[in-house]
Scaffold this motif. Structure first.
Motif, PDB file in Angstrom:
ATOM      1  N   LEU A 256      16.408  -0.870  -0.410  1.00 51.95           N
ATOM      2  CA  LEU A 256      16.324  -1.534   0.889  1.00 51.95           C
ATOM      3  C   LEU A 256      15.057  -1.130   1.632  1.00 51.95           C
ATOM      4  N   ALA A 257      14.687   0.133   1.524  1.00 52.84           N
ATOM      5  CA  ALA A 257      13.451   0.583   2.168  1.00 52.84           C
ATOM      6  C   ALA A 257      12.241  -0.133   1.590  1.00 52.84           C
ATOM      7  N   ALA A 258      12.201  -0.275   0.275  1.00 49.83           N
ATOM      8  CA  ALA A 258      11.067  -0.936  -0.374  1.00 49.83           C
ATOM      9  C   ALA A 258      10.910  -2.373   0.114  1.00 49.83           C
ATOM     10  N   LYS A 259      12.015  -3.075   0.278  1.00 50.11           N
ATOM     11  CA  LYS A 259      11.941  -4.453   0.771  1.00 50.11           C
ATOM     12  C   LYS A 259      11.340  -4.507   2.179  1.00 50.11           C
ATOM     13  N   GLU A 260      11.673  -3.518   2.992  1.00 52.28           N
ATOM     14  CA  GLU A 260      11.127  -3.502   4.353  1.00 52.28           C
ATOM     15  C   GLU A 260       9.656  -3.127   4.355  1.00 52.28           C
ATOM     16  N   TYR A 261       9.252  -2.212   3.495  1.00 58.40           N
ATOM     17  CA  TYR A 261       7.822  -1.899   3.393  1.00 58.40           C
ATOM     18  C   TYR A 261       7.046  -3.130   2.936  1.00 58.40           C
ATOM     19  N   ASP A 262       7.639  -3.916   2.045  1.00 57.54           N
ATOM     20  CA  ASP A 262       6.995  -5.164   1.621  1.00 57.54           C
ATOM     21  C   ASP A 262       6.800  -6.104   2.815  1.00 57.54           C
ATOM     22  N   ARG A 263       7.779  -6.134   3.706  1.00 61.31           N
ATOM     23  CA  ARG A 263       7.662  -6.990   4.886  1.00 61.31           C
ATOM     24  C   ARG A 263       6.546  -6.500   5.812  1.00 61.31           C
ATOM     25  N   VAL A 264       6.430  -5.179   5.947  1.00 59.13           N
ATOM     26  CA  VAL A 264       5.343  -4.642   6.763  1.00 59.13           C
ATOM     27  C   VAL A 264       4.001  -5.070   6.179  1.00 59.13           C
ATOM     28  N   ILE A 265       3.852  -4.897   4.873  1.00 61.29           N
ATOM     29  CA  ILE A 265       2.598  -5.256   4.212  1.00 61.29           C
ATOM     30  C   ILE A 265       2.317  -6.747   4.364  1.00 61.29           C
ATOM     31  N   ALA A 266       3.378  -7.561   4.263  1.00 62.60           N
ATOM     32  CA  ALA A 266       3.213  -9.015   4.312  1.00 62.60           C
ATOM     33  C   ALA A 266       2.726  -9.518   5.661  1.00 62.60           C
ATOM     34  N   THR A 267       2.858  -8.730   6.708  1.00 64.74           N
ATOM     35  CA  THR A 267       2.342  -9.170   8.009  1.00 64.74           C
ATOM     36  C   THR A 267       0.818  -9.278   7.988  1.00 64.74           C
ATOM     37  N   GLY A 268       0.180  -8.573   7.064  1.00 63.93           N
ATOM     38  CA  GLY A 268      -1.274  -8.600   6.964  1.00 63.93           C
ATOM     39  C   GLY A 268      -1.989  -7.868   8.084  1.00 63.93           C
ATOM     40  N   GLN A 269      -1.271  -7.051   8.830  1.00 64.33           N
ATOM     41  CA  GLN A 269      -1.852  -6.385  10.002  1.00 64.33           C
ATOM     42  C   GLN A 269      -2.363  -4.976   9.715  1.00 64.33           C
ATOM     43  N   TYR A 270      -1.988  -4.405   8.575  1.00 68.10           N
ATOM     44  CA  TYR A 270      -2.254  -2.985   8.365  1.00 68.10           C
ATOM     45  C   TYR A 270      -2.945  -2.744   7.029  1.00 68.10           C
ATOM     46  N   SER A 271      -3.840  -1.776   7.041  1.00 70.24           N
ATOM     47  CA  SER A 271      -4.536  -1.372   5.823  1.00 70.24           C
ATOM     48  C   SER A 271      -5.193  -0.024   6.070  1.00 70.24           C
ATOM     49  N   LEU A 272      -5.595   0.623   4.995  1.00 68.71           N
ATOM     50  CA  LEU A 272      -6.323   1.879   5.152  1.00 68.71           C
ATOM     51  C   LEU A 272      -7.683   1.617   5.787  1.00 68.71           C
ATOM     52  N   ALA A 459       5.216   5.208  -2.756  1.00 65.45           N
ATOM     53  CA  ALA A 459       4.965   5.912  -4.016  1.00 65.45           C
ATOM     54  C   ALA A 459       6.174   6.763  -4.396  1.00 65.45           C
ATOM     55  N   GLU A 460       6.780   7.401  -3.408  1.00 63.77           N
ATOM     56  CA  GLU A 460       7.982   8.194  -3.669  1.00 63.77           C
ATOM     57  C   GLU A 460       9.116   7.309  -4.172  1.00 63.77           C
ATOM     58  N   ILE A 461       9.280   6.156  -3.528  1.00 64.17           N
ATOM     59  CA  ILE A 461      10.317   5.213  -3.973  1.00 64.17           C
ATOM     60  C   ILE A 461      10.044   4.763  -5.405  1.00 64.17           C
ATOM     61  N   ASP A 462       8.808   4.343  -5.662  1.00 64.67           N
ATOM     62  CA  ASP A 462       8.457   3.876  -7.003  1.00 64.67           C
ATOM     63  C   ASP A 462       8.744   4.948  -8.047  1.00 64.67           C
ATOM     64  N   PHE A 463       8.376   6.177  -7.751  1.00 64.68           N
ATOM     65  CA  PHE A 463       8.574   7.256  -8.718  1.00 64.68           C
ATOM     66  C   PHE A 463      10.059   7.459  -8.992  1.00 64.68           C
ATOM     67  N   LYS A 464      10.864   7.493  -7.946  1.00 62.36           N
ATOM     68  CA  LYS A 464      12.294   7.725  -8.125  1.00 62.36           C
ATOM     69  C   LYS A 464      12.987   6.556  -8.807  1.00 62.36           C
ATOM     70  N   LYS A 465      12.398   5.374  -8.677  1.00 63.74           N
ATOM     71  CA  LYS A 465      12.962   4.184  -9.333  1.00 63.74           C
ATOM     72  C   LYS A 465      12.373   3.960 -10.726  1.00 63.74           C
ATOM     73  N   GLY A 466      11.525   4.871 -11.187  1.00 62.19           N
ATOM     74  CA  GLY A 466      10.980   4.778 -12.533  1.00 62.19           C
ATOM     75  C   GLY A 466       9.744   3.920 -12.665  1.00 62.19           C
ATOM     76  N   ARG A 467       9.171   3.470 -11.543  1.00 62.27           N
ATOM     77  CA  ARG A 467       7.958   2.654 -11.589  1.00 62.27           C
ATOM     78  C   ARG A 467       6.747   3.584 -11.461  1.00 62.27           C
TER      79      ARG A 467
END
Length: 588
Positions: A256-272, A459-467
């Protein structure tokens, strides 16, 4: 109104509610009636300002506030990356909390409990009068109300576990309703539903006049951080529902957290924020500027401090003065990086300092380190404001003479210098004027969430999910930005280390220790004493470097007991509502 410039101390009463002690404590109602406030756009702005002002103290960490136990603690002080310089602080509330004093922690908890429920009550009052709000700002104000109701319950969840969920104003003198404790699952659902309601009403971005207000991306980030927190190891398989889940929900929460992070990214408002420099000095300067730039493309949510540093009538702070070395007029030494933290920086070839092939030299420990070390930490020999930091002792006539930055400034008996042999550089402004003017201080905002943290969470989510490949890519995005070599593979320890270095001294590093279920080990002196460095230059020019314990076994005692994963609920409300108190807390 330039929203981000000032936090005005205007007391406004919305409706004539009465209340009892604790979270229903009575407020003054002799200013303005709600019928006037709800229909006036400017008065509504004044009404919501306390929601912002109380959401987080940011860099407003006056020591007097800490010593009185008023809940404005800067969380990293309780972790293992920072400690403080003044020895007398350890004799007050701050030191007692470090020692796991039940009485002082209970006092702090009661302050936080009251603060959170005071704002929740204010929000509920406004939402009960939603139909009367000025149409020109109704959607935005209602959106903010739902966001902040989610925000304050998120703070409740992290501090207390499941608490009472109140969605209306309540007068215990007029009704005898008793509210039960919500379960962890109910709290998570409520917070995320509230944040979703807010996201429906709030824009993707704001005009300059409204910078600092929540947006859709901030709402999605709050949902993500709630799920991310709830995935913590400590909150799984709990016997009591308000302390966590009855089974292991960590993988579901991470999804569920990953889906919300995807939504944050999809706004196109944030980047390094990109760093264009290629030399170490260029990268260091640009990296430091990330934390001096207000409301940048990397910042998702931050505390808005006054642009002119006005401390007495607005929301300025004194971070630079509190962190400053004695050679610049500092007398507090409030932010001392530990040797524990310094050892977390790898070499600039990407290897750990414990790797024999890394090139690490114990006699020259500051050579060839990860470039973020030079941006974050002031060490002996570092350059700051045109000054070479003098944080070593020199043997003269058989005696050790302290260097300039180890010598107290002024005549105050309470003046202090670093206890660890290091000063903090991250967040600080080399051009900040540091003087005795008690009216003006520093102005940089305190970033609560930024895109780099999102990448590390993911990255923590991906690692724990095997990605594993996806986790590696996100870590390397951050490393590439600071011109550090990319990792060829990634382990759990790599992710933790990158997080500890990239997010050094940021508030999340404290909460990570709880989330990872390692707080007892990392915040207890017997298992993780805090070390400093002592450098002594001998008469023949050679240097002796030792690492004394500065906060641990035989100096300042530090404890974190299992009960501290949850602060004690306010005892007045425990009695009134018949609530079960969190484990191992007794009434003082």
């Amino acid at each position: 109104m330039n929203f981000k410039k000032y936090i005005l101390p205007l007391a406004i009463a919305a409706v004539g509610l009465s209340s009892c002690d604790s979270m229903f404590r009575e407020e003054p109602f002799d200013k303005l009636p709600g019928t006037v406030i709800w229909g006036d756009e400017h008065l509504l702005d004044e009404y919501v300002l306390p929601w912002y002002h109380e959401m987080d103290p940011g860099f407003y960490t006056f020591v007097t506030t800490i010593m009185k136990g008023l809940g404005s603690e800067y969380e990293p002080w309780y972790g293992d990356q920072l400690t403080v310089g003044r020895s007398d602080w350890y004799q007050g509330d701050y030191g007692n909390i470090l020692k796991s004093s039940q009485q002082d922690i209970t006092t702090r908890a009661r302050t936080e409990w009251f603060k959170f429920y005071t704002q929740i009550n204010s929000i509920n009052t406004l939402l009960m009068n939603e139909s009367q709000l000025a149409p020109s700002v109704r959607d935005r104000v209602v959106g903010e109300a739902h966001f902040f109701r989610a925000w304050y319950y998120y703070l409740m969840l992290r501090n207390f576990g499941g608490t009472m969920i109140l969605t209306r104003t309540y007068d215990p003198l007029m009704e005898d309703t008793k509210f039960p404790r919500a379960t962890y699952a109910e709290m998570v659902e409520f917070i995320c539903n509230e944040a979703e309601e807010a996201a429906k009403l709030l824009p993707v971005s704001h005009t300059d006049a409204n910078i600092g207000r929540p947006t859709k991306g901030v709402c999605y980030m709050l949902r993500a951080k709630t799920y991310f927190w709830a995935a913590g190891e400590h909150f799984q398989n709990q016997e009591k529902g308000w302390l966590g889940f009855p089974d292991d929900q960590s993988m579901q929460m991470l999804d569920l957290a990953a889906k919300e992070y995807d939504r944050v990214i999809a706004t196109g408002q944030y980047s390094l924020i990109p760093i264009n420099g290629t030399t170490r000095d260029e990268v260091v300067e640009e990296y430091r500027n990330i934390f001096l730039t207000k409301n940048s493309q990397e910042s998702i949510w931050e505390v808005q401090h006054a642009n002119d540093g006005n401390f007495s009538s607005a929301n300025g702070h004194k971070l630079d003065r509190d962190a400053s070395a004695s050679s610049f007029g500092g007398t507090v030494a409030a932010y001392n990086p530990t040797q524990n933290h310094v050892d977390e920086y790898r070499m600039d070839n990407g290897m750990m300092i414990t790797d024999k092939a890394s090139g690490y030299d114990k006699k020259n420990p500051y050579e060839g380190r990860d470039w973020r070390f030079y941006a974050n930490v002031l060490y002996d020999g570092a350059q700051w404001r045109g000054h070479t930091m003098d944080i070593h002792y020199t043997v003269v006539d058989g005696k050790e003479v302290a260097g300039e930055d180890l010598t107290k400034y002024g005549t105050s008996t309470s003046a202090a210098v670093t206890r660890t042999g290091y000063y903090m550089a991250k967040f600080l402004n080399e051009r900040q004027v540091i003087d005795t003017d008690e009216t003006y201080g520093s102005s940089q905002n305190c970033i609560l969430w930024r895109f780099a943290e999102l990448l590390l969470d993911y990255a923590e989510i991906d690692f724990k999910k095997g990605r594993i490949g996806d986790a590696l890519d996100k870590v390397n995005q951050i490393r590439r930005r600071v011109k550090m070599p990319e990792l060829k593979s990634v382990t759990w320890d790599d992710i933790v280390n990158e997080r500890r270095v990239e997010l050094a001294f940021e508030k999340t590093t404290y909460w990570d220790l709880l989330r990872w279920n390692i707080a007892e080990k990392r915040m207890t002196g017997s298992t993780n004493p805090l070390y400093g460095v002592k450098i002594v230059e001998q008469a023949d020019g050679t240097r002796k470097i030792t690492n004394p314990v500065v906060n641990g076994r035989n100096t300042v005692v530090r404890y974190f007991r299992p009960r501290q994963y949850y602060l004690p609920l306010d005892w007045d409300d425990v009695r009134y509502h018949g609530l079960e108190q969190n484990p191992e807390w007794v009434e003082m």
